[in-house]
Write a protein that holds these residues in place. Structure first.
Motif, short mmCIF file in Angstrom:
data_model
loop_
_atom_site.label_atom_id
_atom_site.label_comp_id
_atom_site.label_asym_id
_atom_site.label_seq_id
_atom_site.Cartn_x
_atom_site.Cartn_y
_atom_site.Cartn_z
N ASP A 172 35.54 -3.05 31.51
CA ASP A 172 34.40 -2.36 32.14
C ASP A 172 33.15 -3.15 31.79
N LYS A 187 31.38 -7.34 36.59
CA LYS A 187 32.49 -7.31 37.55
C LYS A 187 32.81 -8.71 38.11
N ASP A 221 37.87 -0.60 35.27
CA ASP A 221 37.01 0.51 35.72
C ASP A 221 36.16 0.08 36.92
N ASN A 222 35.65 1.07 37.62
CA ASN A 222 34.72 0.87 38.76
C ASN A 222 35.34 0.10 39.90
CA CA Z 1 32.11 1.64 34.11
#
Ligand code: CA
Length: 221
Positions: free
Chosen positions: A144, A147, A170-171
């Protein structure tokens, strides 16, 4: 379109949390300080997601964990608590300022000794772990962070995970942006590329959960 998903309304979320949430010690206090002292409290791991990570860690008996992207250490607290007394979390981040918010709460919760904080670019830390002979020695990794680097993190972490180990990104839904082709910024492009790669990568089993902002799980074969 026919699907069974429901809108995750505040009422439904409150019900879910009210009927299942079991918090590690000092979680509320750490989240409160994260709101007071940072401009991005939304970056802290949501409680239902933290509990899910903790559940996974306990389910596979994970004792050696890597976290990429610590922020103020909310996810770190969940994972360090879940891994038990003999567990270890190699926590990778660049920010002394943010991670130092978490440390007093890790200490109060009695899990600080399980957390090996590495303030350096995460890829450098992952390469150091590999160079020091820790290939295939980790059970779980939570990613996380920036990105843009997710594809690089994936390859580096896959070397460090044991067969049966799990990596969680994540995300991966980007608040729905990834499903809208008009979003062509680098982060969305990299996340789409990672999802496409994971989908057909014969080295892993996968499951993509619409939990919070999207959690993509890959289990090393
Ligand atoms: Ca996150």
């Amino acid at each position: 379109m026919n699907h069974k998903s429901l809108d995750y309304t505040p009422e439904i979320r409150n019900y879910l949390l009210g009927t299942s949430l079991r918090k590690p010690p000092f979680l509320d206090e750490l989240i409160a300080v994260t709101h007071e002292q940072t401009d991005y409290p939304i970056m802290a791991t949501d409680p239902e997601q933290g509990q899910f990570l903790a559940f996974l860690i306990k389910s596979i008996g994970a004792s050696r964990i890597i976290e990429i992207g610590v922020f103020t250490g909310v996810g770190t607290l969940w994972m360090a608590e879940a891994t038990g007394e003999k567990g270890k979390v190699v926590a990778c981040d660049l920010s002394e300022a943010y991670t130092s918010i978490g440390r007093p709460f890790w200490e109060k919760a009695g899990v600080a000794e399980r957390i090996d904080l590495r303030l350096a670019p995460a890829l450098d830390t992952l390469r150091e772990l590999e160079a020091s002979g820790e290939t295939e020695s980790f059970d779980f990794c939570y990613v996380d962070a920036d990105k843009d680097s997710n594809l690089l993190y994936y390859e580096a972490v896959l070397k460090l995970l044991r067969p049966g180990g799990i990596i969680a990104f994540d995300n991966m839904l980007r608040r729905g942006q990834v499903a809208d082709p008009s979003y062509v910024d680098k982060e969305n492009l990299v996340i789409r590329e990672l999802s496409a790669k994971l989908h057909h990568d014969p080295r892993v089993d996968v499951s993509f959960l619409p939990l919070c902002d999207g959690v993509y799980l890959a289990r090393k074969r």
